[in-house]
Scaffold this active site. Structure first.
Site, PDB file in Angstrom:
ATOM      1  N   ASP A  18       0.838  -1.199   0.000  1.00  0.00           N
ATOM      2  CA  ASP A  18       0.000   0.000   0.000  1.00  0.00           C
ATOM      3  C   ASP A  18       0.877   1.255   0.000  1.00  0.00           C
ATOM      4  OD1 ASP A  18       0.911   0.302   2.639  1.00  0.00           O
ATOM      5  OD2 ASP A  18      -0.933  -0.490   3.507  1.00  0.00           O
ATOM      6  N   LEU A  19       0.270   2.410   0.170  1.00  0.00           N
ATOM      7  CA  LEU A  19       1.003   3.674   0.144  1.00  0.00           C
ATOM      8  C   LEU A  19       2.056   3.779   1.248  1.00  0.00           C
ATOM      9  CD1 LEU A  19      -1.853   6.198  -0.703  1.00  0.00           C
ATOM     10  CD2 LEU A  19       0.013   5.446  -2.186  1.00  0.00           C
TER      11      LEU A  19
END
Length: 130
Positions: A18-19
């Protein structure tokens, strides 16, 4: 220490993160499922062949305890053992990062069987030699 029946080594791919740069929590279910399928293959169990015979093996419950995060490029092992509990076959699965042998995830996965649309009493797991 658990007596594992099976182990598979995998590597985190960039797109699974994810980010924040860590593996998305939903991806861990894919890792667990892949390990279960590979384990069943070692037992000569094919989901396609079972389905063709009207036998469905289905997850009824998953518990996951996240301990440490995996990040892009990490190599890890998914280890499992099984236990019969009444109608269910329970998979106890652990994920370890290989670089430091850190426990990253503990999971308990309950699997049930259905034959021709009817819930099986669990004897299907004995038949399949789990």
């Amino acid at each position: 220490m658990a007596d594992y029946l099976f182990e598979i080594e995998l590597k985190v791919r960039d797109y699974e993160c994810d980010l924040q740069g860590i593996v998305n929590n939903a991806i861990y279910q894919s890792y667990l499922e892949h390990a279960r399928h590979e384990y069943l293959a070692t037992k000569s169990v094919s989901f396609k062949e079972l389905t063709d015979k009207g036998i469905l093996l289905m997850v009824s419950r998953i518990e996951m305890d996240f301990k440490r995060s995996l990040t892009s490029g990490d190599r890890f092992a998914v280890k499992l053992r099984t236990e019969r509990q009444g109608l269910k076959l329970v998979f106890y699965q652990d994920i370890y990062r290989l670089s430091d042998n850190a426990l990253c995830l503990k999971a308990k996965v309950d699997v049930i069987g259905q034959i021709n649309g009817k819930l099986n009493r669990g004897d299907i797991f004995d038949t399949l030699n789990f």
